[in-house]
Write a protein that holds these residues in place. Sequence first.
Motif, short mmCIF file in Angstrom:
data_model
loop_
_atom_site.label_atom_id
_atom_site.label_comp_id
_atom_site.label_asym_id
_atom_site.label_seq_id
_atom_site.Cartn_x
_atom_site.Cartn_y
_atom_site.Cartn_z
N ALA A 22 0.82 -1.21 0.00
CA ALA A 22 0.00 0.00 0.00
C ALA A 22 0.85 1.26 0.00
CB ALA A 22 -0.90 0.00 1.23
N ASN A 23 0.26 2.39 -0.35
CA ASN A 23 0.97 3.66 -0.44
C ASN A 23 0.43 4.67 0.56
OD1 ASN A 23 2.45 2.77 -2.66
ND2 ASN A 23 0.83 3.33 -4.05
N GLN A 24 1.26 5.64 0.88
CA GLN A 24 0.86 6.79 1.70
C GLN A 24 0.20 7.79 0.78
OE1 GLN A 24 1.38 7.88 5.09
NE2 GLN A 24 0.17 9.59 4.42
N THR A 25 -1.06 8.13 1.03
CA THR A 25 -1.75 9.08 0.19
C THR A 25 -1.15 10.46 0.37
OG1 THR A 25 -3.77 7.82 0.36
CG2 THR A 25 -4.00 10.10 -0.33
N ALA A 26 -0.93 11.15 -0.73
CA ALA A 26 -0.29 12.46 -0.70
C ALA A 26 -1.07 13.40 -1.60
CB ALA A 26 1.14 12.36 -1.17
N VAL A 27 -2.27 13.72 -1.22
CA VAL A 27 -3.10 14.59 -2.03
C VAL A 27 -2.71 16.03 -1.80
CG1 VAL A 27 -5.47 15.33 -2.43
CG2 VAL A 27 -5.01 12.96 -1.87
N GLY A 32 -0.14 21.97 1.81
CA GLY A 32 1.09 21.22 2.00
C GLY A 32 0.88 19.73 2.16
N GLY A 33 -0.11 19.16 1.52
CA GLY A 33 -0.38 17.73 1.63
C GLY A 33 0.80 16.87 1.23
N MET A 34 1.48 17.22 0.14
CA MET A 34 2.64 16.44 -0.30
C MET A 34 3.76 16.55 0.72
SD MET A 34 4.10 14.44 -2.49
CE MET A 34 3.19 14.55 -4.02
N ALA A 35 4.03 17.75 1.20
CA ALA A 35 5.09 17.94 2.19
C ALA A 35 4.78 17.15 3.46
CB ALA A 35 5.26 19.42 2.53
N ARG A 36 3.53 17.19 3.91
CA ARG A 36 3.14 16.42 5.11
C ARG A 36 3.35 14.93 4.89
NH1 ARG A 36 -1.04 19.88 5.54
NH2 ARG A 36 -2.50 18.40 4.61
N ALA A 37 2.92 14.43 3.73
CA ALA A 37 3.06 13.00 3.44
C ALA A 37 4.53 12.59 3.41
CB ALA A 37 2.37 12.66 2.12
N VAL A 38 5.38 13.37 2.76
CA VAL A 38 6.80 13.07 2.69
C VAL A 38 7.41 13.10 4.09
CG1 VAL A 38 9.05 13.90 1.87
CG2 VAL A 38 7.10 13.81 0.31
N LEU A 141 12.22 7.00 -1.86
CA LEU A 141 10.84 7.46 -1.97
C LEU A 141 10.46 7.64 -3.43
CD1 LEU A 141 10.86 10.30 0.73
CD2 LEU A 141 10.49 7.84 1.06
N SER A 142 9.18 7.42 -3.71
CA SER A 142 8.68 7.70 -5.05
C SER A 142 7.25 8.21 -4.95
CB SER A 142 8.76 6.47 -5.95
OG SER A 142 7.95 5.45 -5.45
N ASN A 143 6.85 8.93 -5.97
CA ASN A 143 5.51 9.52 -6.03
C ASN A 143 4.84 9.00 -7.29
OD1 ASN A 143 3.24 11.15 -5.90
ND2 ASN A 143 4.30 12.97 -6.63
N LYS A 144 3.77 8.23 -7.09
CA LYS A 144 3.01 7.70 -8.21
C LYS A 144 1.53 7.88 -7.93
CE LYS A 144 6.48 4.27 -9.23
NZ LYS A 144 6.88 2.90 -9.02
N ALA A 145 0.82 8.45 -8.86
CA ALA A 145 -0.64 8.60 -8.75
C ALA A 145 -1.06 9.20 -7.42
CB ALA A 145 -1.33 7.25 -8.98
N ILE A 148 2.68 8.43 -1.99
CA ILE A 148 4.09 8.28 -1.71
C ILE A 148 4.32 6.82 -1.31
CG2 ILE A 148 6.02 9.01 -0.24
CD1 ILE A 148 4.95 11.25 -1.95
N SER A 149 5.35 6.22 -1.88
CA SER A 149 5.74 4.88 -1.47
C SER A 149 7.25 4.87 -1.33
CB SER A 149 5.28 3.83 -2.49
OG SER A 149 5.89 4.05 -3.73
N PHE A 150 7.79 3.77 -0.82
CA PHE A 150 9.23 3.69 -0.73
C PHE A 150 9.70 2.29 -1.06
CE2 PHE A 150 9.91 1.38 3.24
CZ PHE A 150 8.75 1.61 3.96
N SER A 151 10.95 2.23 -1.53
CA SER A 151 11.65 0.98 -1.78
C SER A 151 12.69 0.82 -0.69
CB SER A 151 12.37 1.02 -3.13
OG SER A 151 11.46 1.22 -4.17
N VAL A 152 13.00 -0.42 -0.37
CA VAL A 152 14.00 -0.74 0.64
C VAL A 152 15.14 -1.47 -0.05
CG1 VAL A 152 14.47 -2.02 2.76
CG2 VAL A 152 12.22 -0.97 2.41
N ASN A 153 16.35 -0.96 0.11
CA ASN A 153 17.53 -1.60 -0.46
C ASN A 153 18.19 -2.42 0.65
OD1 ASN A 153 20.14 -2.20 -1.39
ND2 ASN A 153 20.15 -0.39 -2.71
N ILE A 154 17.86 -3.71 0.71
CA ILE A 154 18.33 -4.58 1.78
C ILE A 154 19.85 -4.70 1.76
CG2 ILE A 154 18.26 -6.95 2.67
CD1 ILE A 154 15.33 -7.01 1.67
N ASP A 155 20.44 -4.71 0.59
CA ASP A 155 21.89 -4.80 0.47
C ASP A 155 22.56 -3.60 1.13
OD1 ASP A 155 24.34 -6.01 -0.54
OD2 ASP A 155 24.38 -4.36 -1.98
N ALA A 156 22.05 -2.39 0.86
CA ALA A 156 22.63 -1.17 1.46
C ALA A 156 22.46 -1.19 2.98
CB ALA A 156 21.97 0.07 0.87
N ILE A 157 21.33 -1.66 3.47
CA ILE A 157 21.11 -1.74 4.92
C ILE A 157 22.09 -2.72 5.54
CG2 ILE A 157 19.49 -2.48 6.71
CD1 ILE A 157 17.24 -1.35 4.85
#
Length: 179
Positions: A22-27, A32-38, A141-145, A148-157
């Motif tokens: 699921a994604n974090q809604t950023a309407v 400042g909806g986008m700023a709050r979501a980020v 982080l990415s913004n689609k439709a 806001i969603s995010f990817s996790v880079n397990i290797d970097a962690i």
Amino acid sequence: MLASLFLIGALVTTPQMSVQAANQTAVEDGSGGMARAVNRMVGGIVSYARWPTGSAATARTMCVVGAPRLTDRMAPDVPGPGSVTVRRVTTATVTPECDILFLGRMPVADRRQLIAWVRGRPILTITDDDAACIYGAMFCLSNKAASISFSVNIDAIGRGPLRIDPRVLRIGGGEGGAS
């Protein structure tokens, strides 16, 4: 319970797998909806990170390098105790006092230099300029439709001394329930 505190969407990325959730809604609502979501997303990510023993302070410093794509108003909203102070810095002025490194738009060479410098240090890396999470940041982080969603880079962690609570991965896999 954690999922009920803030809605986090995750795309867990490893060399072998990807899991969409699921994604974090950023309407954008004019207030400042986008700023709050980020800022909620970044604060939530910070709340899942554990720094090594000896650096147990709940006040963290986030250094912003480059130009963030999603918002210029960086002020992470960390749930529970803790706070994040934001400093804008250049590639040349990043120091070990930065607990969190937020990478905005910047030349690829600068990004590579910073990611190489961070390896092995207790610094959480987040970017909004690499949705596929292939350039070495821990969270992307990415913004689609309008979400806001995010990817996790397990290797970097896995390459650094920070510990990320595995519940963030369960949320990414759809197992994080609201209890």
